[in-house]
Scaffold this motif. Sequence first.
Motif, PDB file in Angstrom:
ATOM      1  N   ARG B   9       1.033  -1.021   0.272  1.00 34.33           N
ATOM      2  CA  ARG B   9      -0.330  -0.106  -0.175  1.00 34.33           C
ATOM      3  C   ARG B   9       1.347   1.153  -0.167  1.00 34.33           C
ATOM      4  NH1 ARG B   9      -4.352  -0.956   4.551  1.00 34.33           N
ATOM      5  NH2 ARG B   9      -5.493  -2.451   3.191  1.00 34.33           N
ATOM      6  N   ALA B  11       2.138   2.623  -2.098  1.00 35.47           N
ATOM      7  CA  ALA B  11       3.543   2.180  -3.425  1.00 35.47           C
ATOM      8  C   ALA B  11       3.263   3.040  -4.445  1.00 35.47           C
ATOM      9  CB  ALA B  11       3.918   0.897  -3.267  1.00 35.47           C
ATOM     10  N   GLY B  12       2.298   3.264  -4.498  1.00 33.30           N
ATOM     11  CA  GLY B  12       1.704   4.329  -5.862  1.00 33.30           C
ATOM     12  C   GLY B  12       0.970   3.143  -6.716  1.00 33.30           C
ATOM     13  N   THR B  50      -6.687   8.969  -3.823  1.00 33.42           N
ATOM     14  CA  THR B  50      -7.192   7.990  -4.422  1.00 33.42           C
ATOM     15  C   THR B  50      -7.465   6.837  -3.020  1.00 33.42           C
ATOM     16  OG1 THR B  50      -4.847   6.791  -4.083  1.00 33.42           O
ATOM     17  CG2 THR B  50      -5.644   7.332  -6.109  1.00 33.42           C
ATOM     18  N   ASP B  80      -3.160  -5.934  -4.760  1.00 35.55           N
ATOM     19  CA  ASP B  80      -2.594  -4.984  -3.576  1.00 35.55           C
ATOM     20  C   ASP B  80      -1.923  -5.740  -1.909  1.00 35.55           C
ATOM     21  OD1 ASP B  80      -2.652  -2.296  -3.458  1.00 35.55           O
ATOM     22  OD2 ASP B  80      -4.983  -2.477  -4.525  1.00 35.55           O
ATOM     23  N   ASN B 163       9.197   3.403  -7.586  1.00 35.06           N
ATOM     24  CA  ASN B 163       8.226   4.688  -7.699  1.00 35.06           C
ATOM     25  C   ASN B 163       8.446   5.957  -7.173  1.00 35.06           C
ATOM     26  OD1 ASN B 163       6.268   5.446  -9.185  1.00 35.06           O
ATOM     27  ND2 ASN B 163       5.059   4.297  -7.664  1.00 35.06           N
ATOM     28  N   LYS B 164       7.917   6.778  -7.519  1.00 29.83           N
ATOM     29  CA  LYS B 164       8.276   8.409  -6.833  1.00 29.83           C
ATOM     30  C   LYS B 164       9.723   8.560  -7.502  1.00 29.83           C
ATOM     31  CE  LYS B 164       4.775   6.888  -3.604  1.00 29.83           C
ATOM     32  NZ  LYS B 164       4.229   7.018  -2.377  1.00 29.83           N
ATOM     33  N   ASP B 166      10.433  10.618  -8.792  1.00 30.91           N
ATOM     34  CA  ASP B 166      10.734  12.765  -9.083  1.00 30.91           C
ATOM     35  C   ASP B 166      11.414  13.395  -7.843  1.00 30.91           C
ATOM     36  OD1 ASP B 166       7.368  12.885  -7.646  1.00 30.91           O
ATOM     37  OD2 ASP B 166       7.921  11.007  -8.608  1.00 30.91           O
ATOM     38  N   THR B 226       7.689   6.931 -11.979  1.00 35.03           N
ATOM     39  CA  THR B 226       6.942   7.970 -11.981  1.00 35.03           C
ATOM     40  C   THR B 226       5.846   8.118 -12.473  1.00 35.03           C
ATOM     41  OG1 THR B 226       7.074  10.372 -11.391  1.00 35.03           O
ATOM     42  CG2 THR B 226       8.666   9.733 -12.564  1.00 35.03           C
ATOM     43  N   ILE B 227       4.634   8.789 -12.068  1.00 34.25           N
ATOM     44  CA  ILE B 227       3.218   9.817 -12.744  1.00 34.25           C
ATOM     45  C   ILE B 227       3.169  10.845 -13.250  1.00 34.25           C
ATOM     46  CG2 ILE B 227       1.607   8.231 -11.944  1.00 34.25           C
ATOM     47  CD1 ILE B 227       1.419  10.985  -9.518  1.00 34.25           C
ATOM     48  N   TYR B 228       4.922  11.256 -12.714  1.00 41.03           N
ATOM     49  CA  TYR B 228       5.788  12.807 -13.776  1.00 41.03           C
ATOM     50  C   TYR B 228       6.190  12.633 -15.189  1.00 41.03           C
ATOM     51  CZ  TYR B 228       3.559  14.427  -9.427  1.00 41.03           C
ATOM     52  OH  TYR B 228       2.636  14.527  -8.532  1.00 41.03           O
TER      53      TYR B 228
END
Lengths: 273, 246
Positions: B9, B11-12, B50, B80, B163-164, B166, B226-228
């Motif tokens: 959870r 983690a993205g 979310t 998950d 992840n993440k 950015d 990353t989502i960016y």
Amino acid sequence: MGNIRIIGPRSSGKTTYLAALAYLPKASGEKSYFKIEPVGEDAKKLAAEAENIICLSESLTPTGVRTKDIFSLPVYQFTIDVKLPLRQPERIDLVVRDYPGEIFDELEAGNIDEVHQAFMQDCFMSDVEGCLILLSKWEEGSDRFYKRVFNQFLELMDNEGRGSNLRIAIAMSKCERGELWPGRIEPEVDLFGLHLPDTKALLESRIPAKNLAFFAVSTFGVLRRDDPRPNRTDEMGYDGKVSVLRQPKIWQPYGMMAPLYWLNSGKRIKHNV
Amino acid sequence: MGVIYIGDRYAGKTHLALELANPVHECVKVLSPGYNDLKSILCDPATGSTNPTSVMQPRQIDIQVRLPAGAGKVLVDWIDTPGEMWRLKWQQDNPLLWQQFLDVIKQSEGIMLVLSPYGEMIGANGNPDDFPTFQQWYKRFERWVEFFRAYCPNLRHLLICLNKADLFCDVKQESARLAYNTDSYMMNWHQRHNYILDHYFRPVKPQLEQLNRSINGLSVRCFITTIYDRSLLEIPWIYLGSFLSN
Ligand SMILES: Nc1nc2c(ncn2[C@@H]2O[C@H](COP(=O)(O)OP(=O)(O)OP(=O)(O)O)[C@@H](O)[C@H]2O)c(=O)[nH]1
Ligand SMILES: Nc1nc2c(ncn2[C@@H]2O[C@H](COP(=O)(O)OP(=O)(O)O)[C@@H](O)[C@H]2O)c(=O)[nH]1
Ligand SMILES: [Mg+2]
């Protein structure tokens, strides 16, 4: 016509060889004497894998660790139109079954399990015309290893009644490697005679000469006719070096067709096609 | 032949999936669920963030990847794995759910694991306190490795996404460096993986080597996401698609 099996130890390049066969007609144009057409789902999927994976300098997933029975193994089908100079056009309908290398490795230990027993029987079925065996090792110790494997192999072959009626093509794979490349022209002498003499002697003593031939193959090949640098790059994997294709745009395998043509017709052609 | 999208959870995963479904895409397209469906399932309209997902709420994402040989499809099961799930107590209290989970895992040939970064690697854009410490992260990582070794004999492709990105690297620069491109002068898959391994996974390199060796035929690959950044977001899916699409 053209029912052929490919075997060899793990990682000897079997699936990559077949993938090149499936993909290269699309890539290499018309200039060859052989017009190859992949037929059916499995061969087309393999062609896509060649383009998506091998051409991006990755290795294919090892075959088979998951295989439970022979029916779950893909069967690759090709039609090959052969137009050699001064000869009648011929057509080969090639059906190839690609086995996981672990079988071959088990042969050495001498105790093959039931599943693998079935693989070997399938290999020697009466409608199988020939077997292409890819070997990739030549270093110290390989000769002994291969000899033990072939002892088992030949015994099974005899037991299935194929001792004198099955063509066996023995090919040294990945022969773009610097140490092997000079031996490609006379593989029987300069590759097998030199590096694997006991294995060679054993095969010659048990298989009729007309059913045995030696080849040199490199699926990756070299850069150009006048530039024998391997079309290969070595990258670091977890267990050391992994060889992958370097320049997909000029991909030209070496010696890929000669063993297939011989297995199918009993006739030799130029060693480099 | 299952492909599984998994991770702890926060983690993205949800954000990654949602962003992947963004209609503006390069090579990877989510066929279903649609962006708005996904958004409404996953987002709390009040806060716009979310919803935390309940354990083992089964979900599927249907993904299309544009590859050199044409489009390929990958059907992915999304799982998950909240912390409580790894406790023996939870497993004993929920034997059916646990068994179900193991059954799915056992079959899978491909797993994409999403990991959070650890506090010590977080730069000025984030707050290290929002993340596990290196020690915690390292322990958790070892547990994942143990888990895969114990329960995933059929696993052929394990993709580990840190992840993440950015928050711990110069996204623009890394994105340009790691871009998927079929031209041979760009990085190939090995080089990409080795670069990420050396720069972002160095502390767990021995574990990765051991894992790769202990499951016959397995290939473990590392990514940063990353989502960016659309390109970094898509790269693991392109890899997955290359091997496991049909
Ligand atoms: N140097 C070199 N390497 C090759 C060549 N062909 C294949 N390889 C590499 O050899 C490795 C194994 O290739 P595969 O085709 O998967 O071997 P296989 O015999 O099918 O292996 P199993 O399925 O495990 O039995 C891969 O890393 C390939 O990139 C070649 O012509 N030259
Ligand atoms: N900075 C940053 N934060 C992210 C990224 N992806 C997700 N997050 C944040 O991480 C938290 C958990 O994300 P969520 O998608 O709900 O995780 P899940 O539980 O794995 O589905 C949320 O607060 C997100 O805003 C990312 O790429 N960069
Ligand atoms: Mg294979």
